[in-house]
Write a protein that holds these residues in place. Structure first.
Motif, mmCIF file in Angstrom:
data_model
loop_
_atom_site.group_PDB
_atom_site.id
_atom_site.type_symbol
_atom_site.label_atom_id
_atom_site.label_comp_id
_atom_site.label_asym_id
_atom_site.label_seq_id
_atom_site.Cartn_x
_atom_site.Cartn_y
_atom_site.Cartn_z
ATOM 1 N N LEU A 203 0.832 -1.205 0.000
ATOM 2 C CA LEU A 203 0.000 0.000 0.000
ATOM 3 C C LEU A 203 0.866 1.254 0.000
ATOM 4 O O LEU A 203 0.555 2.242 -0.673
ATOM 5 C CB LEU A 203 -0.918 -0.003 1.217
ATOM 6 N N VAL A 204 1.951 1.217 0.775
ATOM 7 C CA VAL A 204 2.868 2.366 0.825
ATOM 8 C C VAL A 204 3.490 2.595 -0.543
ATOM 9 O O VAL A 204 3.620 3.732 -1.011
ATOM 10 C CB VAL A 204 3.970 2.129 1.881
ATOM 11 N N ASN A 205 3.848 1.517 -1.209
ATOM 12 C CA ASN A 205 4.465 1.636 -2.536
ATOM 13 C C ASN A 205 3.518 2.302 -3.537
ATOM 14 O O ASN A 205 3.945 3.114 -4.369
ATOM 15 C CB ASN A 205 4.874 0.247 -3.019
ATOM 16 N N PHE A 244 -0.384 10.446 3.689
ATOM 17 C CA PHE A 244 0.230 10.732 2.392
ATOM 18 C C PHE A 244 -0.555 11.776 1.594
ATOM 19 O O PHE A 244 0.023 12.517 0.797
ATOM 20 C CB PHE A 244 0.352 9.437 1.587
ATOM 21 N N GLU A 245 -1.858 11.847 1.816
ATOM 22 C CA GLU A 245 -2.662 12.863 1.131
ATOM 23 C C GLU A 245 -2.391 14.264 1.685
ATOM 24 O O GLU A 245 -2.486 15.256 0.961
ATOM 25 C CB GLU A 245 -4.148 12.522 1.256
ATOM 26 N N ASN A 246 -2.055 14.341 2.971
ATOM 27 C CA ASN A 246 -1.736 15.625 3.596
ATOM 28 C C ASN A 246 -0.220 15.784 3.706
ATOM 29 O O ASN A 246 0.333 15.981 4.786
ATOM 30 C CB ASN A 246 -2.371 15.697 4.990
ATOM 31 N N PHE A 247 0.445 15.686 2.558
ATOM 32 C CA PHE A 247 1.899 15.632 2.556
ATOM 33 C C PHE A 247 2.530 16.934 3.050
ATOM 34 O O PHE A 247 3.650 16.922 3.568
ATOM 35 C CB PHE A 247 2.402 15.301 1.150
ATOM 36 N N GLU A 248 1.808 18.047 2.922
ATOM 37 C CA GLU A 248 2.340 19.314 3.434
ATOM 38 C C GLU A 248 2.547 19.223 4.949
ATOM 39 O O GLU A 248 3.516 19.774 5.492
ATOM 40 C CB GLU A 248 1.386 20.470 3.125
#
Length: 304
Positions: A203-205, A244-248
């Motif tokens: 999933l991380v990949n 990962f969606e909120n990478f900021e």
């Protein structure tokens, strides 16, 4: 698990309705389980019933929490569904009449036994009590013996002990885990952690947020602490996707906590370099960094 109800049922059993079997088990090199089931006298059956009943009485009022691969909480016992443990059915199968060995345990096998299970029939179903085997090794340069009438006879060292503790209770398909590490030791779930960690890494990949990913994957799967954390993370998949969606915010956390993690050009990916970054990257994926409400203090959940 309703511990009080089980204790009541055990206390209601006497010599006339006590249905009990004792099993000693080892894991073979093939990964299969070999189980022996010796006969036990009625007096010993009563002693064993008293042992497990007292062990359960000791945790009647203790808080129960769901099992966590990364560790238990002091003062709590954990619960888990037996069918969630990959090896459970294989172990139970080894105890079935078609497979269990009732001809006695060869002396050479005694030292290889890893746990025992006491099965007690109750009106509402079987209760299973698991405990790791206590082994007594020979004294170095000495002799272990016992008096029989007026004779002192040497014991051969192939001795097993049954103490007053219980590691895991299974009743109605539910596990009550009194000793956290025993779930791993008895049911050999390291392989299960590895498999679930590998699923998490897939999933991380797909998120495509970590460079040098193949090396990152290999290093994760070779670290037992990380595989446990990734196993838990598989049950928190939504949390990982949000990270990962909120990478900021990930970038902000790296700056606030001065993490030794570099960003690729465009600040779109985390650059993985070596194993020293594994715990920080795992904590990022688990959203383990926080700020307290009252004192506005930065902190990190050290459970990983």
């Amino acid at each position: 698990m309703d511990v009080r109800a089980i204790v009541e049922q055990l206390n209601g059993l006497d010599e006339d309705n006590l249905d009990m079997r004792l099993y000693f088990t080892k894991k073979k090199s093939s990964g299969k389980y070999q189980t022996y089931s010796p006969t036990i006298s009625l007096g010993l059956q009563n002693d064993l019933k008293d042992i497990v009943t007292k062990a359960l009485e000791g945790v009647q009022g203790v808080e129960q929490r769901p099992f966590s691969p990364i560790g238990s909480i002091d003062g709590c016992v954990e619960t888990y569904m037996a069918n969630e443990v990959d090896s459970f059915e294989d172990i139970i199968q080894s105890m079935n009449s078609d497979f269990v060995n009732r001809e006695g345990i060869p002396k050479k096998e005694v030292g290889k036994l890893t746990f025992y299970c006491l099965r007690i029939g109750t009106p509402d179903g079987d209760a299973l009590f698991f405990r790791r085997v206590t082994k007594f090794n020979k004294l170095k340069g000495g002799i272990v013996g016992q008096f029989f009438a007026n004779d002192f006879e040497k014991l051969d060292g192939t001795l097993l002990g049954i103490d007053s503790n219980v590691d895991i209770v299974i009743y109605g398909g539910e596990m009550l885990i009194l000793n956290h590490i025993s779930l791993e030791r008895i049911f050999s779930i390291k392989d299960q952690y590895y498999q679930k960690a590998a699923q998490t890494l897939d999933l991380v990949n797909r998120a495509n947020r970590i460079t040098n990913f193949e090396q990152f994957r290999e290093d994760c799967l070779s670290d037992g602490r990380v595989t446990r954390a990734l196993t838990k993370l598989l049950n928190e998949e939504d949390k990982m996707h949000q990270v990962f969606e909120n990478f900021e915010n990930v970038i902000q956390v790296i700056d606030i906590f001065d993490l030794k993690i570099e960003l690729s050009e465009g600040n779109s990916k985390l650059i993985y370099e070596d194993k020293t970054q594994l715990l920080d990257l795992t904590r990022l994926m688990r959203d383990s960094f926080y700020v307290t409400y009252i004192n506005n203090r930065d902190g990190c959940d050290e459970g990983v």
